[in-house]
Motif scaffolding. Structure first.
Motif, PDB file in Angstrom:
ATOM      1  N   GLN A 251       0.925  -1.168   0.023  1.00  0.00           N
ATOM      2  CA  GLN A 251       0.027  -0.043  -0.124  1.00  0.00           C
ATOM      3  C   GLN A 251       0.962   1.279   0.055  1.00  0.00           C
ATOM      4  O   GLN A 251       0.664   2.217  -0.623  1.00  0.00           O
ATOM      5  N   LYS A 252       2.087   1.234   0.791  1.00  0.00           N
ATOM      6  CA  LYS A 252       2.773   2.245   0.969  1.00  0.00           C
ATOM      7  C   LYS A 252       3.988   2.293  -0.050  1.00  0.00           C
ATOM      8  O   LYS A 252       5.025   3.143   0.028  1.00  0.00           O
ATOM      9  N   VAL A 253       4.055   1.291  -1.048  1.00  0.00           N
ATOM     10  CA  VAL A 253       5.224   1.349  -1.955  1.00  0.00           C
ATOM     11  C   VAL A 253       4.777   1.529  -3.298  1.00  0.00           C
ATOM     12  O   VAL A 253       3.873   1.443  -3.792  1.00  0.00           O
ATOM     13  N   LYS A 254       5.819   2.716  -3.852  1.00  0.00           N
ATOM     14  CA  LYS A 254       5.317   3.183  -5.321  1.00  0.00           C
ATOM     15  C   LYS A 254       5.650   1.952  -6.399  1.00  0.00           C
ATOM     16  O   LYS A 254       6.494   1.195  -6.408  1.00  0.00           O
ATOM     17  N   PRO A 255       4.602   1.518  -7.270  1.00  0.00           N
ATOM     18  CA  PRO A 255       4.864   0.770  -8.073  1.00  0.00           C
ATOM     19  C   PRO A 255       5.790   0.899  -9.091  1.00  0.00           C
ATOM     20  O   PRO A 255       6.028   1.902  -9.528  1.00  0.00           O
ATOM     21  N   ASP A 256       6.546  -0.198  -9.562  1.00  0.00           N
ATOM     22  CA  ASP A 256       7.343  -0.177 -10.702  1.00  0.00           C
ATOM     23  C   ASP A 256       6.825  -0.093 -12.101  1.00  0.00           C
ATOM     24  O   ASP A 256       7.144   0.560 -12.944  1.00  0.00           O
ATOM     25  N   PHE A 257       5.520  -0.743 -11.939  1.00  0.00           N
ATOM     26  CA  PHE A 257       4.787  -0.843 -13.245  1.00  0.00           C
ATOM     27  C   PHE A 257       3.048  -0.588 -12.993  1.00  0.00           C
ATOM     28  O   PHE A 257       2.835  -1.262 -12.060  1.00  0.00           O
ATOM     29  N   VAL A 258       2.626   0.203 -13.839  1.00  0.00           N
ATOM     30  CA  VAL A 258       1.183   0.043 -14.018  1.00  0.00           C
ATOM     31  C   VAL A 258       0.509  -0.289 -15.008  1.00  0.00           C
ATOM     32  O   VAL A 258       0.876   0.329 -16.140  1.00  0.00           O
ATOM     33  N   LEU A 259      -0.367  -1.337 -15.101  1.00  0.00           N
ATOM     34  CA  LEU A 259      -0.769  -1.730 -16.468  1.00  0.00           C
ATOM     35  C   LEU A 259      -2.062  -2.553 -16.347  1.00  0.00           C
ATOM     36  O   LEU A 259      -2.543  -2.872 -15.113  1.00  0.00           O
TER      37      LEU A 259
ATOM     38  N   THR B   2     -17.751 -11.021  -8.328  1.00  0.00           N
ATOM     39  CA  THR B   2     -17.347 -11.163  -9.611  1.00  0.00           C
ATOM     40  C   THR B   2     -17.924  -9.995 -10.602  1.00  0.00           C
ATOM     41  O   THR B   2     -18.809  -9.701 -10.505  1.00  0.00           O
ATOM     42  N   GLY B   3     -16.759  -9.792 -11.732  1.00  0.00           N
ATOM     43  CA  GLY B   3     -17.260  -8.709 -12.635  1.00  0.00           C
ATOM     44  C   GLY B   3     -16.937  -7.258 -12.172  1.00  0.00           C
ATOM     45  O   GLY B   3     -16.657  -6.287 -12.983  1.00  0.00           O
ATOM     46  N   GLU B   4     -16.350  -7.165 -10.888  1.00  0.00           N
ATOM     47  CA  GLU B   4     -16.257  -5.676 -10.157  1.00  0.00           C
ATOM     48  C   GLU B   4     -14.831  -5.322 -10.872  1.00  0.00           C
ATOM     49  O   GLU B   4     -13.900  -6.255 -10.729  1.00  0.00           O
ATOM     50  N   GLN B   5     -14.755  -4.022 -10.894  1.00  0.00           N
ATOM     51  CA  GLN B   5     -13.532  -3.499 -11.281  1.00  0.00           C
ATOM     52  C   GLN B   5     -12.371  -3.366 -10.109  1.00  0.00           C
ATOM     53  O   GLN B   5     -13.121  -2.831  -8.990  1.00  0.00           O
ATOM     54  N   ILE B   6     -11.439  -3.696 -10.268  1.00  0.00           N
ATOM     55  CA  ILE B   6     -10.264  -3.700  -9.048  1.00  0.00           C
ATOM     56  C   ILE B   6      -9.167  -3.364  -9.471  1.00  0.00           C
ATOM     57  O   ILE B   6      -8.653  -3.623 -10.815  1.00  0.00           O
ATOM     58  N   THR B   7      -8.152  -2.637  -8.760  1.00  0.00           N
ATOM     59  CA  THR B   7      -6.666  -2.356  -9.007  1.00  0.00           C
ATOM     60  C   THR B   7      -6.005  -3.078  -7.717  1.00  0.00           C
ATOM     61  O   THR B   7      -6.449  -2.644  -6.787  1.00  0.00           O
ATOM     62  N   ILE B   8      -4.978  -3.801  -8.063  1.00  0.00           N
ATOM     63  CA  ILE B   8      -4.404  -4.578  -7.126  1.00  0.00           C
ATOM     64  C   ILE B   8      -2.949  -4.248  -7.523  1.00  0.00           C
ATOM     65  O   ILE B   8      -2.440  -4.414  -8.582  1.00  0.00           O
ATOM     66  N   ARG B   9      -2.020  -4.035  -6.302  1.00  0.00           N
ATOM     67  CA  ARG B   9      -0.559  -3.883  -6.374  1.00  0.00           C
ATOM     68  C   ARG B   9       0.170  -5.274  -5.525  1.00  0.00           C
ATOM     69  O   ARG B   9      -0.421  -5.521  -4.739  1.00  0.00           O
ATOM     70  N   GLY B  10       0.991  -6.101  -6.571  1.00  0.00           N
ATOM     71  CA  GLY B  10       1.640  -7.049  -5.831  1.00  0.00           C
ATOM     72  C   GLY B  10       3.004  -7.187  -6.545  1.00  0.00           C
ATOM     73  O   GLY B  10       3.420  -6.524  -7.221  1.00  0.00           O
ATOM     74  N   ASN B  11       3.802  -7.969  -5.656  1.00  0.00           N
ATOM     75  CA  ASN B  11       4.969  -8.430  -6.138  1.00  0.00           C
ATOM     76  C   ASN B  11       4.868  -9.511  -7.163  1.00  0.00           C
ATOM     77  O   ASN B  11       4.234 -10.925  -6.744  1.00  0.00           O
ATOM     78  N   CYS B  12       5.351  -9.474  -8.255  1.00  0.00           N
ATOM     79  CA  CYS B  12       5.257 -10.362  -9.526  1.00  0.00           C
ATOM     80  C   CYS B  12       6.063 -11.725  -9.258  1.00  0.00           C
ATOM     81  O   CYS B  12       7.571 -11.493  -8.827  1.00  0.00           O
ATOM     82  N   SER B  13       5.827 -12.753  -8.990  1.00  0.00           N
ATOM     83  CA  SER B  13       6.649 -14.123  -8.910  1.00  0.00           C
ATOM     84  C   SER B  13       6.846 -14.712 -10.200  1.00  0.00           C
ATOM     85  O   SER B  13       7.501 -15.534 -10.209  1.00  0.00           O
ATOM     86  N   GLY B  14       6.172 -14.399 -11.122  1.00  0.00           N
ATOM     87  CA  GLY B  14       6.497 -14.817 -12.469  1.00  0.00           C
ATOM     88  C   GLY B  14       5.073 -15.600 -13.196  1.00  0.00           C
ATOM     89  O   GLY B  14       3.857 -15.204 -13.011  1.00  0.00           O
TER      90      GLY B  14
END
Lengths: 140, 181
Positions: free
Chosen positions: A35-43, A113-125
């Motif tokens: 929540q407190k970390v700036k994302p490296d990528f937004v898409l 289901t069907g709701e619009q959402i924005t989620i920030r996470g660590n990509c593990s692959g």
């Protein structure tokens, strides 16, 4: 002579105590609250999956271990054995989606289901889906 | 007409083949190690697995980086020093239910099974035999198992200084909720 000896001892103890405290601090450090970390990528979830589908190795080099913020609509919500929710996002692809496992416990009823959402996470692959971990919900 | 019959046959084939396979992408695998110095525990909620009930074939795949620890430093060491997840991102298990005849997939209930197979972590593959259970429920299949593995069997180098902190045996818990493919 005695004085400098004492001084050295004092300096040494301060360093030792600081070292131990720093060690304890590092040891007990929790996973980052994204929540407190700036994302490296937004898409969008669709674009993230497309990146992995067109060039898996290239996308892995670009996104893995990075903080990625994805937006999309909720395909499904599954509670895990340890209380952590995994939300999958629609990508327009029947087989693959973007799977986001939330950090901490959350109530499944809060996500529809069907709701619009924005989620920030660590990509593990990429396995069958693009996997994001330690996720925080940014916007609903 | 011929075409219609042909498509019906194809459709039937597709559905009968499909009904034999069950899948999950949200499977749960955790491991736990206990020593007097430290407990190690990590969870992974992103296990992909396919179960073929006609042959008993079972496949599991996980990304090492999807294992989540309570301590950030432990997760970092796990990935960078021990599992080298940049070099070896996936772990896989390919196996078979050896007593498939004792499971009645047509009847709801819990059945004891033994699964034999190959577990690949890093670049090391070992035979694993695990006891577990298959629970047939309406519209799905649940699978559970607990077994032990040893880090040393997978060429995981643990330096002498921290050797006492990391358990010689890790207990692996597997919990899958499959739906028809």
């Amino acid at each position: 002579m005695k004085k400098s000896y004492k001084l050295a001892l004092a300096v040494f103890s301060v360093i030792a105590v600081a070292g131990v405290l720093y060690g304890l601090y590092k040891y007990n450090l929790k996973p980052k609250d994204l929540q407190k970390v700036k994302p490296d990528f937004v898409l969008t979830a669709t674009d993230l999956l497309k990146a992995f589908e067109s060039d898996e190795n290239g996308a892995a080099a670009k996104f893995v271990d990075k903080v990625v913020e994805v937006s999309g609509t909720i395909q499904s919500v599954k509670p895990g054995e340890n209380g952590a929710l995994t939300i999958s996002l629609n990508t327009g692809n029947d087989i693959s989606s973007v799977l986001c496992t939330l950090q901490g416990n959350a109530e499944p009823v809060n996500f529809k289901t069907g709701e619009q959402i924005t989620i920030r996470g660590n990509c593990s692959g990429f396995l069958m889906d693009v996997l994001l971990n330690n996720c925080s919900v940014i916007q609903k | 007409m011929k075409r219609l019959i042909f498509s019906i046959i194809i459709l039937n084939l597709v559905f009968s083949v499909n009904a034999q396979k069950y899948m999950t992408k949200n499977g749960f695998i955790s491991f736990y190690g206990h020593t007097p110095m430290e407990d190690i525990k990590a969870d992974n909620n992103q296990v992909a697995s396919v179960l073929d009930i006609s042959t008993g074939d079972l496949v599991f795949q996980v990304l090492i980086k999807s294992f989540h620890f309570d301590r950030a430093l432990m997760e970092e060491h796990f990935n960078e020093n021990y599992l080298e997840s940049d070099k070896f991102p996936k772990a896989t298990f390919k196996g078979k239910i050896t007593n498939l005849q004792s499971v009645n997939f047509a009847k709801n209930g819990t059945y004891d099974v033994t699964v034999d197979g190959d577990l690949t972590i890093r670049d090391a593959t070992n035979k694993v035999s695990a006891k577990g259970s298959i629970e047939v429920i309406s519209g799905g299949i649940n699978a559970n198992s607990k077994f032990n593995i040893s880090p040393e069997d997978y060429k995981i180098n643990i330096p002498g200084v921290v050797r006492e902190k990391i358990a010689k045996n890790l207990e692996v818990t597997v919990t899958m909720k499959y739906s028809p493919l």
